[in-house]
Scaffold this active site. Structure first.
Site, PDB file in Angstrom:
ATOM      1  N   THR A   1       1.039  -1.137   0.003  1.00  0.00           N
ATOM      2  CA  THR A   1      -0.154  -0.001   0.087  1.00  0.00           C
ATOM      3  C   THR A   1       0.786   1.251  -0.053  1.00  0.00           C
ATOM      4  OG1 THR A   1      -0.069   0.381   2.589  1.00  0.00           O
ATOM      5  CG2 THR A   1      -1.656  -1.269   1.436  1.00  0.00           C
ATOM      6  N   ASP A   2       0.275   2.317  -0.370  1.00  0.00           N
ATOM      7  CA  ASP A   2       0.958   3.512  -0.085  1.00  0.00           C
ATOM      8  C   ASP A   2       0.685   3.867   1.665  1.00  0.00           C
ATOM      9  OD1 ASP A   2       2.193   6.097  -0.326  1.00  0.00           O
ATOM     10  OD2 ASP A   2       1.025   6.662  -2.052  1.00  0.00           O
ATOM     11  N   TYR A   3       1.547   4.809   1.960  1.00  0.00           N
ATOM     12  CA  TYR A   3       1.632   5.593   3.358  1.00  0.00           C
ATOM     13  C   TYR A   3       0.085   5.357   4.157  1.00  0.00           C
ATOM     14  CZ  TYR A   3       3.797   8.004   7.107  1.00  0.00           C
ATOM     15  OH  TYR A   3       4.333   8.092   8.489  1.00  0.00           O
TER      16      TYR A   3
END
Length: 751
Positions: A273-275
């Site tokens: 995932t992204d942050y």
């Protein structure tokens, strides 16, 4: 058998190795491999006693990111392989976006080189430096197509065109990882992470993190190819995007991550995932933390960055039957495979050679290459009466709030750079000009009139020290005008600060900021030749500047060696040859504006304006200020008519399209010859032109070169209304030229 020995035997040996390891793993340890928490940077010694260390010992961490320094990483890795039960090594990632300590131009600037060898070399050097400092995984390349310069992250991508974006994506992956069977073999190879999958660059209103919504025919024909190209190049990981696709956030979108990425494209790596991407799906409104974590895993997302939703909820979801142990096992296996491919099971300290950190980072060789590539990225937008190059004599006034800053030279997402290392523009020009030129400096204005806005635009150590400025606006302006009046040429260093573009840096006004514009207007009134050195991370609206300024050199943010590279171009040591990878509009109201648009049923005649009941505006032409592919040179290139080897081919055939390009000037130069094709009649509507090839060529003064492109039926394919990748018989138009607007044409047919 060691991991290194078994790696030589291929996937079967890797599977056997991982099977044995997973047989020993508890459910908690498998879920732990899916966890990518935020440690932030740490000080040496801190790793032994903090909360992250306890989680590592418990097998609850699969990797960490954005720790800078090989000694720190070595210490954390030691905890994983010496103090945890199964001694599984960690991944260490970082946002190595356009260089490590040697920083290259921002990605949009790199795209302006149209030079795949240079782009691959920049990624290679970034990998060498990052790997010398303990990093084995970079969150790059970003390959999102964007047609909206209001969106700040246009600076981090490769522009508006999928073909150019795909070529760049492949070059970046090869530079980081190596090619084919040689990937990861060297200790200088690191794993790429293609982002942001998918369609992140199409956010509504250019607002970061905003909704994305489009038809699938547009997705596949106009946006998806760069992701697929990176996968085809062997990218080891993919990052899911923040936005939704078809009403489902990308991180929970099974069609996107499993059906397309894995099944259709054959991606075999892992998805991260992204942050806080999982956590943010709660705000999207598709469930609580337990629900969104389960949905992400079932969609095919393997690693949870920061949210710790997997770590805290998957066991309960398994008990409730919302997920299966098979899904956990599959995600865990993909993370372990990545570590295996990187060689971490054989040598967990492969990237922890402290001697390399002393010799391989920010070297003279790397800096020299960065300087060359930086100059290659600059785009000459205007050069009235051959204002450029500047002669190395007399007095030059260097004016503007961006003329004397080190920290704004590298550009956004330069997380590993020493902010004090880059030369300022003033310093760079003095170095290149030599002692026969007197260079005088005046700031002239603040970045903008609004102090709060300037603070937002100079975050992360990019300050222009407004709080220390004692002079009034009029005093700064008058000082600059006095300096300009006494000079032979004025170099105006204006535009954006580096943090005016990048993540969470959307803008609605794309003019040069107000007080800078006033400064420029007053400089022009002096009657002196004014060269606008434009710092920007996006297309700006430069209609007044184009009409009134003598010369405009777009230097983007050129990296740690930008100041010297700007001097090289301004003084003629280097002939600029960059071309725009994105359209520059006349004003914000035209956005989104891109070259590969479609016709309406009432198209305006090419070059025309105004005609009632046609597709045009009342107040401005349809044309961009500067089209895609545009860029001037100190040389003058002229094109012959297009020559075709045949005017028809069948589905097994091929033709050659050729032009002669002549340099009708007294200086050598680089030209980027561009090939566009239009499908004149299709089962679905087709763009007015599409980039299908390009060649960067050096042509000496008064020399001519023949440039040829092979055109195959494969190049004529597109996705039809059934999302089938096909070509169709019919007429096609071939266009070859110096940019997307100024082309020579010929036609052929596919039988």
């Amino acid at each position: 058998m060691t991991a290194c020995d078994s790696q030589k035997s291929g996937d079967a040996s890797m599977n056997k190795f991982i099977d044995k390891l997973m047989d020993r793993m508890t459910l908690e340890e498998k879920i732990g491999q899916l966890n990518l928490p935020s440690s932030g940077d740490i000080t040496t010694g801190q790793a032994r006693s903090n909360n992250i260390a306890d989680k590592i010992r418990a097998g609850a961490v699969g990797g960490l990111f954005n720790i800078k320094g090989v000694e720190k990483i070595q210490e954390v890795q030691r905890i994983a392989v010496e103090e945890s039960r199964l001694k599984i090594p960690l991944l260490f990632g970082m946002d190595v976006i356009h260089g490590y300590e040697t920083v290259f131009p921002i990605p949009l600037g790199m795209a302006a080189t149209w030079d795949m060898k240079a782009i691959e070399q920049s990624a290679r050097i970034a990998a060498i430096e990052a790997s010398a400092d303990g990093i084995c995984w970079t969150f790059s390349p970003m390959v999102d197509i964007s047609r909206d310069p209001r969106w700040g992250r246009v600076s981090e991508g490769s522009g508006e065109d999928p073909f150019l974006g795909g070529e760049i994506a492949k070059a970046m992956v090869y530079g980081y990882q190596g090619k084919g069977d040689s990937a990861y073999r060297e200790k200088t190879n690191i794993m790429a992470c293609v982002k942001h999958y998918a369609l992140y660059g199409a956010a509504e209103a250019g607002l970061d993190y905003n909704t994305t919504d489009m038809s699938r025919i547009r997705m596949f024909n106009e946006y998806m190819y760069p992701y697929q190209a990176a996968v085809d190049a062997g990218a080891g990981s993919v990052m899911s995007s923040f936005n939704e696709v078809d009403g489902i956030p990308a991180t929970a979108n099974k069609w996107l991550i499993t059906d397309v990425l894995r099944k259709q494209w054959g991606f075999g790596g892992f998805v991260v995932t992204d942050y806080t991407g999982i956590m943010e799906m709660v705000n999207h409104g598709i469930g609580d933390m337990r629900e969104v974590s389960a949905r992400a895993l079932s969609a095919g997302v393997d690693m949870d960055m920061v949210s710790e939703g997997y770590l805290s909820t998957l066991q309960q979801s398994l008990k409730e039957g919302k997920i299966t142990e098979k899904e956990i096992d599959q995600a865990c296996r993909r993370i372990l495979e990545a570590k295996y491919k990187l060689g971490l099971f054989d040598n967990p300290y492969k990237y922890c050679d402290t001697e390399r950190a002393k010799t391989d980072i920010y070297t003279d060789e790397h800096r020299s290459i960065a300087r060359r590539i930086s100059a290659e990225s600059f785009v000459l937008l205007k050069n009235d009466k051959q204002t450029l190059p500047i002669k190395k004599k007399g007095k030059i006034a260097v004016v503007g709030p961006l003329a004397n800053t080190s920290s704004n030279m590298p550009g956004t997402w330069s997380v590993a750079v020493n902010m004090e290392a880059p030369a300022t523009l003033v310093e760079g020009l003095k170095e290149v000009a030599g002692d026969k030129v007197e260079i005088v400096y005046a700031k002239g204005s603040h970045l903008m009139s609004d102090a709060a806005y300037e603070e937002r635009a100079t975050l992360f150590g990019r300050t222009l020290y407004r709080d220390k400025e004692k002079r009034s606006d009029i005093q700064m302006l008058n000082e600059a005008l006095n300096v300009a009046h006494g000079a032979d040429v004025v170099v105006a260093a204006l535009g954006e600060s580096s943090e005016m573009s990048g993540e969470s840096s959307s803008r609605t006004d794309l003019n040069i900021p107000d007080v800078q514009k006033t400064l420029l207007e007053e400089l022009v009134k002096t009657g002196k030749p004014v060269v606008l050195v434009l710092f920007t991370g996006r297309p700006l609206t430069l209609t007044w500047e184009d009409k009134n300024v003598s010369a405009i050199l777009n230097v983007w943010f050129g990296g740690t060696e930008a100041a010297y590279a700007i001097g090289d171009v301004l003084f003629g040591n280097v002939n600029p040859g960059g071309k725009l990878p994105v359209t520059f509009p006349q004003n914000v109201g035209q956005i989104p504006l891109f070259y590969n648009h479609k016709n309406t049923g009432r198209p305006l005649a090419e070059g025309g304006w105004f005609e009632k009941f046609r597709a045009n505006y009342l107040d401005v032409t349809n044309e961009p200020l500067y089209p895609f592919g545009y860029g001037l040179s100190y040389a003058q290139f002229d094109y012959s008519d297009v020559r075709l080897s045949t005017d028809q081919i069948d589905r097994n055939g091929m033709l050659t399209a050729s032009v002669t390009v002549t340099n009708n000037s007294e200086c050598d130069g680089d030209e980027i010859v561009q090939l566009y094709i239009r499908d004149l009649v299709g089962s679905v509507t087709r763009p007015v032109k599409e980039l299908k090839g390009f060649e960067k060529v050096t042509i000496r003064a008064r020399e001519s070169k023949d440039i040829s492109f092979k055109i195959t039926p494969e190049m004529l394919k597109f996705y039809n209304s059934d999302i089938q990748f096909v070509n169709e018989v019919g007429e096609f138009e071939v266009m070859i030229g110096t940019n997307s607007r100024d082309v020579k044409k010929a036609t052929f047919s596919l039988k």
